[in-house]
Scaffold this motif. Structure first.
Motif, PDB file in Angstrom:
ATOM      1  N   ARG A  42       0.785  -1.246  -0.124  1.00 43.94           N
ATOM      2  CA  ARG A  42      -0.078   0.276  -0.206  1.00 43.94           C
ATOM      3  C   ARG A  42       0.801   1.333  -0.047  1.00 43.94           C
ATOM      4  O   ARG A  42       0.666   2.278  -0.695  1.00 43.94           O
ATOM      5  CB  ARG A  42      -0.865   0.068   1.225  1.00 43.94           C
ATOM      6  CG  ARG A  42      -2.216  -1.036   1.184  1.00 43.94           C
ATOM      7  CD  ARG A  42      -3.153  -0.775   2.296  1.00 43.94           C
ATOM      8  NE  ARG A  42      -3.842  -1.858   1.859  1.00 43.94           N
ATOM      9  CZ  ARG A  42      -5.239  -2.176   2.692  1.00 43.94           C
ATOM     10  NH1 ARG A  42      -5.665  -1.215   3.698  1.00 43.94           N
ATOM     11  NH2 ARG A  42      -6.241  -2.972   2.462  1.00 43.94           N
ATOM     12  N   SER A  73       4.723 -11.499   9.431  1.00 46.29           N
ATOM     13  CA  SER A  73       3.200 -12.346   9.505  1.00 46.29           C
ATOM     14  C   SER A  73       2.875 -12.954   8.406  1.00 46.29           C
ATOM     15  O   SER A  73       1.840 -13.763   8.407  1.00 46.29           O
ATOM     16  CB  SER A  73       2.231 -11.556  10.091  1.00 46.29           C
ATOM     17  OG  SER A  73       2.627 -10.762  11.230  1.00 46.29           O
ATOM     18  N   ARG A 123      11.456 -10.480   9.157  1.00 50.45           N
ATOM     19  CA  ARG A 123      11.430 -11.530  10.103  1.00 50.45           C
ATOM     20  C   ARG A 123      10.357 -12.582  10.166  1.00 50.45           C
ATOM     21  O   ARG A 123       9.413 -12.465   9.298  1.00 50.45           O
ATOM     22  CB  ARG A 123      11.660 -11.072  11.405  1.00 50.45           C
ATOM     23  CG  ARG A 123      10.688 -10.037  11.913  1.00 50.45           C
ATOM     24  CD  ARG A 123       9.402 -10.635  12.079  1.00 50.45           C
ATOM     25  NE  ARG A 123       8.184 -10.290  12.387  1.00 50.45           N
ATOM     26  CZ  ARG A 123       6.773 -10.714  12.499  1.00 50.45           C
ATOM     27  NH1 ARG A 123       6.883 -11.804  12.015  1.00 50.45           N
ATOM     28  NH2 ARG A 123       5.936 -10.047  13.042  1.00 50.45           N
ATOM     29  N   SER A 179      -4.165 -13.940   4.826  1.00 47.93           N
ATOM     30  CA  SER A 179      -4.553 -12.885   3.897  1.00 47.93           C
ATOM     31  C   SER A 179      -4.437 -11.612   4.590  1.00 47.93           C
ATOM     32  O   SER A 179      -4.699 -11.206   5.730  1.00 47.93           O
ATOM     33  CB  SER A 179      -6.091 -13.003   3.824  1.00 47.93           C
ATOM     34  OG  SER A 179      -6.722 -12.014   3.272  1.00 47.93           O
ATOM     35  N   GLY A 180      -3.589 -10.592   4.091  1.00 48.71           N
ATOM     36  CA  GLY A 180      -3.459  -9.305   4.858  1.00 48.71           C
ATOM     37  C   GLY A 180      -2.869  -9.593   6.115  1.00 48.71           C
ATOM     38  O   GLY A 180      -2.935  -8.743   7.144  1.00 48.71           O
ATOM     39  N   GLY A 181      -1.960 -10.853   6.592  1.00 51.61           N
ATOM     40  CA  GLY A 181      -1.298 -10.861   7.853  1.00 51.61           C
ATOM     41  C   GLY A 181      -2.315 -11.740   8.848  1.00 51.61           C
ATOM     42  O   GLY A 181      -2.013 -12.120   9.893  1.00 51.61           O
ATOM     43  N   LYS A 196     -13.691 -13.964  -0.911  1.00 52.54           N
ATOM     44  CA  LYS A 196     -13.952 -12.630  -1.580  1.00 52.54           C
ATOM     45  C   LYS A 196     -14.462 -13.215  -3.016  1.00 52.54           C
ATOM     46  O   LYS A 196     -14.769 -12.079  -3.749  1.00 52.54           O
ATOM     47  CB  LYS A 196     -12.735 -12.006  -1.837  1.00 52.54           C
ATOM     48  CG  LYS A 196     -12.099 -11.605  -0.492  1.00 52.54           C
ATOM     49  CD  LYS A 196     -11.484 -10.223  -0.481  1.00 52.54           C
ATOM     50  CE  LYS A 196     -10.793  -9.869   1.150  1.00 52.54           C
ATOM     51  NZ  LYS A 196     -11.888  -9.549   2.018  1.00 52.54           N
TER      52      LYS A 196
HETATM   53  C1  MLC Z   1      -9.825  -6.429   6.298  1.00 50.98           C
HETATM   54  N1  MLC Z   1     -10.558  -7.282   5.200  1.00 50.98           N
HETATM   55  C2  MLC Z   1      -9.712  -8.353   4.963  1.00 50.98           C
HETATM   56  C3  MLC Z   1      -8.543  -7.970   5.803  1.00 50.98           C
HETATM   57  N2  MLC Z   1      -8.544  -6.972   6.338  1.00 50.98           N
HETATM   58  N3  MLC Z   1     -10.008  -9.278   4.277  1.00 50.98           N
HETATM   59  C4  MLC Z   1      -8.999 -10.111   4.006  1.00 50.98           C
HETATM   60  N4  MLC Z   1      -7.645 -10.131   4.734  1.00 50.98           N
HETATM   61  C5  MLC Z   1      -7.681  -9.078   5.452  1.00 50.98           C
HETATM   62  N5  MLC Z   1      -6.307  -9.127   6.296  1.00 50.98           N
HETATM   63  C6  MLC Z   1     -11.781  -6.914   4.987  1.00 50.98           C
HETATM   64  C7  MLC Z   1     -12.533  -5.762   5.309  1.00 50.98           C
HETATM   65  O1  MLC Z   1     -13.383  -6.498   6.307  1.00 50.98           O
HETATM   66  C8  MLC Z   1     -13.293  -5.321   4.036  1.00 50.98           C
HETATM   67  O2  MLC Z   1     -14.349  -5.901   3.732  1.00 50.98           O
HETATM   68  C9  MLC Z   1     -12.300  -5.488   2.982  1.00 50.98           C
HETATM   69  O3  MLC Z   1     -11.795  -6.809   3.500  1.00 50.98           O
HETATM   70  C10 MLC Z   1     -11.417  -4.522   2.546  1.00 50.98           C
HETATM   71  O4  MLC Z   1     -10.775  -3.963   3.981  1.00 50.98           O
HETATM   72  P1  MLC Z   1      -9.989  -2.444   3.920  1.00 50.98           P
HETATM   73  O5  MLC Z   1     -10.576  -1.476   4.372  1.00 50.98           O
HETATM   74  O6  MLC Z   1      -9.091  -2.540   2.744  1.00 50.98           O
HETATM   75  O7  MLC Z   1      -8.767  -3.397   5.055  1.00 50.98           O
HETATM   76  P2  MLC Z   1      -8.244  -2.474   6.188  1.00 50.98           P
HETATM   77  O8  MLC Z   1      -9.286  -2.416   7.308  1.00 50.98           O
HETATM   78  O9  MLC Z   1      -7.416  -1.424   5.597  1.00 50.98           O
HETATM   79  O10 MLC Z   1      -7.311  -3.651   6.735  1.00 50.98           O
HETATM   80  C11 MLC Z   1      -6.151  -4.241   6.165  1.00 50.98           C
HETATM   81  C12 MLC Z   1      -5.007  -4.434   6.842  1.00 50.98           C
HETATM   82  C13 MLC Z   1      -5.666  -5.060   8.161  1.00 50.98           C
HETATM   83  C14 MLC Z   1      -4.036  -5.217   6.021  1.00 50.98           C
HETATM   84  C15 MLC Z   1      -4.376  -3.136   7.420  1.00 50.98           C
HETATM   85  O11 MLC Z   1      -6.087  -6.437   7.630  1.00 50.98           O
HETATM   86  C16 MLC Z   1      -4.460  -5.334   8.977  1.00 50.98           C
HETATM   87  O12 MLC Z   1      -4.157  -4.620   9.756  1.00 50.98           O
HETATM   88  N6  MLC Z   1      -3.676  -6.610   8.905  1.00 50.98           N
HETATM   89  C17 MLC Z   1      -2.678  -6.978   9.986  1.00 50.98           C
HETATM   90  C18 MLC Z   1      -3.199  -8.149  10.724  1.00 50.98           C
HETATM   91  C19 MLC Z   1      -2.037  -8.777  11.404  1.00 50.98           C
HETATM   92  O13 MLC Z   1      -1.627  -7.877  12.610  1.00 50.98           O
HETATM   93  N7  MLC Z   1      -1.509  -9.912  11.558  1.00 50.98           N
HETATM   94  C20 MLC Z   1      -0.331 -10.303  12.685  1.00 50.98           C
HETATM   95  C21 MLC Z   1      -1.022 -11.726  13.179  1.00 50.98           C
HETATM   96  S1  MLC Z   1       0.518 -12.358  14.107  1.00 50.98           S
HETATM   97  P3  MLC Z   1     -15.548  -5.465   3.215  1.00 50.98           P
HETATM   98  O14 MLC Z   1     -16.559  -6.248   2.798  1.00 50.98           O
HETATM   99  O15 MLC Z   1     -16.254  -4.251   4.453  1.00 50.98           O
HETATM  100  O16 MLC Z   1     -15.291  -4.306   1.993  1.00 50.98           O
HETATM  101  C22 MLC Z   1       1.532 -13.485  13.207  1.00 50.98           C
HETATM  102  C23 MLC Z   1       2.728 -13.855  13.737  1.00 50.98           C
HETATM  103  C24 MLC Z   1       3.872 -12.910  13.163  1.00 50.98           C
HETATM  104  O17 MLC Z   1       1.076 -13.826  12.232  1.00 50.98           O
HETATM  105  O18 MLC Z   1       4.769 -13.333  12.509  1.00 50.98           O
HETATM  106  O19 MLC Z   1       3.568 -11.850  13.181  1.00 50.98           O
END
Ligand code: MLC
Ligand code: AMP
Length: 504
Positions: free
Chosen positions: A255, A277, A299, A404-406, A473
């Motif tokens: 992004r 992640s 990492r 998906s997106g982490g 999706k």
């Molecule tokens: C949001 N949506 C997702 C999604 N995030 N769908 C699939 N995968 C995702 N990750 C949905 C929303 O509900 C929305 O649905 C549509 O997709 C578009 O959303 P968006 O507004 O574009 O998404 P956003 O809110 O900006 O979030 C995206 C993101 C978020 C990437 C910023 O998902 C995020 O913060 N991810 C980080 C996850 C994380 O912290 N993982 C670490 C796990 S620990 P609709 O239908 O309303 O349009 C781990 C261990 C390690 O893994 O090694 O770290």
């Protein structure tokens, strides 16, 4: 006896007027003020009758107060169980019941749904809103700004983090104070964090990455967080000049790259960009370096193990690899069938051992025994190899998992919901390349001879039961799934067939 995690992350900052959190609206919270809030929250937990070791489940929006709740659990000895805000009431009920949580803290807007659920499961219920309000905060406001520190040892549980499982049932990973503390210390040294650092924090705080990696590292050194509720590009570009470090999932980086504001100048104050992640594409790594002059430091970690490997801080950060084992962590590659260790360049199962590795799955001794060997090595379910220079390459997963997106999505959990919908004979859920999320969830539905599947009914079933990030999706209707001679569904064939579905 002391409380090592509390002492190292929180207690050490007693009386400090150093800046801890800055919010996007310009509010600054200093360490002393944060610790007072933590103490007030710990007093609520104790006065509500919770004992050390009791579980506090929290499904709350990201806020200063939500982070204080984590600190309060550490101070009072409660086991912190943070939950994705996207989980439905169905999903939540399972976590509260399986963990036997004594207290559920939820969003005020969800109180009508969650209070009866908590009552049915024998848990107390309080609310905490994204604005810091709610019954928990109200109760805390009347409490002393100092609290007892529950004696704990490194072997005591600090947190229970649920991770989905291949069978569809989520498993609670038991993490001790020692697991968290040893990893925070290793990361601070490896990534050279100091009190001069300001971390751009845009991750959710209900997972390992945003909570333990980002916050514990910052707390450990007395650094600061620029604390954003979500990854909002306008906020990120506005506030990056105040920051020295960022941690993100690969979607953050793609992004950023898609925005013309990403330049060497915009990132000029930054010392390090860290990714994890999910796999960071080598092309993302290269493009980011070309645009900004920064090589992303990738990492590799997991809920069960915290962080295992990292590219070096100084030295080559090799694109497409996750670097070398962190100090105190052993990583080996084994034959998935025999468990025999393999040599460099040979692909096999990634196994890890060290103080970072969890204690097992809550109330699931059999699952624990399947994945955690008696000799202490944890079978990660990831496949990889070491190259000749000792860099680990992750080449795939033996577990049927989509990232998906982490966020992790186990296809089985989605398939179980889809298979229940009238008209669906069977289903297969796969992850295929997605330009924004890395992998996108695609569902293949088999319809019977009786006629077409009602996709609205399918979507209703999915939204009622599963968090939004797990929703397919895209749906594809076919008349039969490809199978091998053993009758097993060939998901690789489906992944190849629909590989371009999400390419923009
Ligand atoms: C949001 N949506 C997702 C999604 N995030 N769908 C699939 N995968 C995702 N990750 C949905 C929303 O509900 C929305 O649905 C549509 O997709 C578009 O959303 P968006 O507004 O574009 O998404 P956003 O809110 O900006 O979030 C995206 C993101 C978020 C990437 C910023 O998902 C995020 O913060 N991810 C980080 C996850 C994380 O912290 N993982 C670490 C796990 S620990 P609709 O239908 O309303 O349009 C781990 C261990 C390690 O893994 O090694 O770290
Ligand atoms: P979780 O269960 O949410 O903790 O996710 C852990 C999984 O994320 C690991 O088992 C890996 O499959 C994956 N993962 C984490 N970091 C990376 C990375 N840098 N590259 C590839 N996969 C990763």
């Amino acid at each position: 006896m002391t409380n090592p995690l509390f002492d190292a992350l929180f207690g050490v900052h007693a009386g400090s007027q150093a800046r801890f959190i800055e919010t996007p609206d310009g509010r600054t919270i200093r360490y002393a003020e944060f610790l007072a809030l933590v103490a007030q929250f710990a007093n609520v937990i104790r006065d509500r009758g919770l004992e050390p070791g009791d579980r506090v489940a929290a499904q709350v929006h990201k806020s200063v107060e939500a982070l204080a709740l984590y600190g309060a659990c550490v101070q009072s000895g409660a086991v912190f169980l943070p939950l994705n805000t996207g989980y439905t009431a169905d999903e939540l009920g399972y976590f509260v019941s399986d963990s036997g949580a004594a207290l559920l803290v939820g969003d005020p807007a969800a109180a009508a749904r969650l209070a009866p659920l908590a009552a049915d499961l024998g848990a107390q219920f309080l609310t905490l809103g994204g604005d810091g309000g709610g019954s928990f905060a109200q109760e805390a406001a009347g409490k002393p700004r100092q609290a007892d520190i529950a004696p704990r040892s490194r072997d005591d549980l600090a947190s229970l983090l649920y991770t989905s499982g291949t069978t569809g049932r989520s498993k609670g990973a038991m993490l001790t104070q020692g697991n968290l503390l040893s990893n925070a210390q290793a990361l601070v040294e490896h990534w050279r964090f100091t009190s001069a650092d300001t971390l751009l924090h845009a991750l959710p705080i209900f997972h390992t990455h945003g909570l333990f990696v980002a916050c514990n590292v910052t707390l450990q050194v007395g650094g600061a967080l620029v604390y954003l509720p979500t990854f909002d590009l306008d906020d990120v570009f506005r506030l990056m000049p105040k920051c020295t470090a960022m941690m993100g999932v690969p979607t953050f980086y793609t992004r950023l790259l898609s925005d013309p504001r990403l330049t060497a100048e915009a990132t000029g104050n930054m010392r390090v960009f860290i990714s994890g992640s999910a796999p960071l594409l080598a092309e993302t790594h290269v493009s980011f370096a070309q645009r900004t002059g920064h090589t992303i430091l990738e990492r590799y970690g997991m809920t069960e193990t915290n962080m295992n490997t990292s590219n070096p801080y100084s030295g080559e950060r090799r694109a497409g690899t996750v670097g070398q084992p962190l100090p105190g962590t052993e990583v080996i590659i084994t034959d998935p069938d025999t468990g025999q260790e393999r040599s460099a360049e040979e692909i096999g199962s990634i196994e890890v051992r060290g103080e970072n590795v969890f204690q097992g799955y809550w109330n699931m001794p059999e699952k624990t025994a399947e994945e955690l060997r008696a000799n202490g090595f944890f079978i990660t379910g990831d496949l990889g190899k070491f190259d000749a220079d000792g860099y680990l390459h992750i080449v795939g997963r033996s577990k049927d998992l989509i990232i998906s997106g982490g966020y992790n999505i186990y296809p089985k959990e989605v398939e179980l919901v889809l298979d229940e919908v009238p008209g669906v004979v069977e289903s297969a859920v796969v992850g295929v390349p997605h330009a924004d999320f890395g992998e996108g969830v695609l569902a293949v539905l088999v319809q019977g001879e009786q006629g077409a599947i009602d996709l609205d009914a399918v979507r209703d079933a999915v939204s009622g039961q599963l968090a939004k990030f797990k929703h397919p999706k895209r749906y594809v209707l076919i008349s039969g799934l490809p199978r091998n001679t053993m009758g097993k569904v060939q998901k690789n064939v489906l992944r190849d067939t629909y590989a371009t579905e999400f390419q923009l």
